[in-house]
Design an enzyme around this catalytic site. Sequence first.
Site, mmCIF file in Angstrom:
data_model
loop_
_atom_site.group_PDB
_atom_site.id
_atom_site.type_symbol
_atom_site.label_atom_id
_atom_site.label_comp_id
_atom_site.label_asym_id
_atom_site.label_seq_id
_atom_site.Cartn_x
_atom_site.Cartn_y
_atom_site.Cartn_z
ATOM 1 N N ARG A 242 -31.072 41.941 47.390
ATOM 2 C CA ARG A 242 -29.734 41.374 47.520
ATOM 3 C C ARG A 242 -29.699 40.451 48.721
ATOM 4 O O ARG A 242 -30.347 40.723 49.738
ATOM 5 C CB ARG A 242 -28.693 42.474 47.760
ATOM 6 N N GLU A 271 -24.643 33.834 48.313
ATOM 7 C CA GLU A 271 -24.970 33.115 47.082
ATOM 8 C C GLU A 271 -23.724 32.949 46.213
ATOM 9 O O GLU A 271 -22.821 33.773 46.298
ATOM 10 C CB GLU A 271 -26.087 33.837 46.305
ATOM 11 N N HIS A 289 -31.318 33.892 41.633
ATOM 12 C CA HIS A 289 -31.019 35.271 41.220
ATOM 13 C C HIS A 289 -31.328 35.494 39.735
ATOM 14 O O HIS A 289 -30.438 35.823 38.945
ATOM 15 C CB HIS A 289 -29.556 35.630 41.519
HETATM 16 C C1 DGY Z 1 -29.459 43.463 39.331
HETATM 17 O O1 DGY Z 1 -29.312 43.727 38.126
HETATM 18 O O2 DGY Z 1 -28.866 44.051 40.211
HETATM 19 C C2 DGY Z 1 -30.461 42.443 39.710
HETATM 20 O O3 DGY Z 1 -30.062 41.759 40.839
HETATM 21 C C3 DGY Z 1 -30.777 41.519 38.582
HETATM 22 O O4 DGY Z 1 -31.736 40.573 38.957
#
Ligand code: DGY
Length: 335
Positions: A242, A271, A289
Amino acid sequence: MTAKPKIWVARPLFPEVLARLADYFEVQVEPEDRPHDAAELRQKLAGVDGALVGLADRVDAAVIEGNHRLKVVANLGVGYNNLDLEALTRAGVLATNTPDVLTESVADYAWALMLAAARRVSAAERWLRAGHWPGSNMRFDDWMGLDLHGRTLGILGMGRIGQAVARRALGFGMPVLYHNRSRLPEAVERECRAILVGKPELLARADFLVLVLPFTAENRHAIGAPELAQMKRSALLVNIARGGIVDDAALAAALREGKLAAAALDVFEGEPVVHPDLLALDNVVLSPHIASASGETRRAMAQLAADNVIAALGYGESAGKPPTPLNPAVLAHKA
Ligand code: DGY
């Protein structure tokens, strides 16, 4: 005939998933992919029994306050830092996520980023597309990157995805060190060939450090200037977890000043905006992402989110037993 329950789908989804939802519900689908602010979310959720939301949709106490109709919020992702779980539980709203179905794809992508950054794939492609190489203006010592084989892989956060990243290291002949809140069972450590170390040791010894930890208040800037200073100058950092776990400004400074060799980031603080200092650097690979974005996996995630809503609202084969609840206390309370 009684009216169907209503659900809101916060982003366009695969037609087959929407069709399945439409078997049970009156479905309102957002026509565009974009995050929704609190006021809009509040309004969208006000008249529905359930919702499928994206990672950029922050569902917190203010958004659901006074909403007595909403029963389930299904997150289209495994990470759920966009959901205020306590507030949802207090309000008796079930929250669900999409674990497991994306584990292997996200682990594949961690390796894609590691390889791309180590071997400078993106920068070399940019150079080639800019018209270089015809007539060969390339030196023998141009484009020299880092080898992966034989180097030490460090993994910070050793849940399902961390373990899947570790299992792939065998093929690259990379020893694996990990740091996690709790030690893995011995059998899992053996299968992953991974050794538990303290965070300082992980930072000091890893040639490649992959971050796979959840975003919590205590993990904010888990990798900042002090941690970057403990890493090898030749090391490479990968963030598939994250944004906000890494201090992006500090990372950009370390990369610019040669305190870290390279980085690869799929997630960013703030982001979809990316820190401008990162955009200016050639020794960082950036992606928007997309770690879970293989066709099969994104379909499986959408299906799982739909299964959760269908079951949570009392329909389908698993009525009353949604497959991946985050706050099962809500279900227990209703039972
Ligand atoms: C999630 O599903 O949390 C991921 O970030 C996907 O890439």
